[in-house]
Design a protein around this motif. Sequence first.
Motif: not given
Length: 102
Positions: A64-82
Motif C-alpha cells: 500500500t505504501e508503494e502504491a501511495a508513492k506512485k499516486g495510486g488510489d487503489a490496488i487491483v488484482m492483489m495476490r499473496f505468495d509465500s
Amino acid sequence: MLISTTENIGKDYEVLGEVFGVTTQSRDMFSNFGAGLKNLVGGEIKGYTKMLHTSREEAISRMTEEAAKKGGDAIVMMRFDSGSIGNDMQSVVAYGTAVKFK
C-alpha cells in the motif's frame, strides 16, 4: 486505499503499474519448541499461524505504501505468495496493480 482481488471495482481507472510488499519473518525458539511438540500430537500451531497473519499484514502495508508513492488510489488484482527459507523463516509477498481513478 481500496485493495481488491478483482480487476473490476466499479470505477474507471488508469494503470500505474505493479506494486508489491515483502517481509521475511523468523520463528522464535519457543515457537519452534511448541511446534515440535504439536507435531507429535497434531493440531494447529498457533505461533506459526500468528506469524503468518502478521507477515501478511506487513506485506499489505508495504504494498500500500508503494502504491501511495506512485499516486495510486487503489490496488487491483492483489495476490499473496509465500515460501519457506531454510527451516525457520517464512517470506510473504503481497502484489497487485496500482491504479488511479479517472
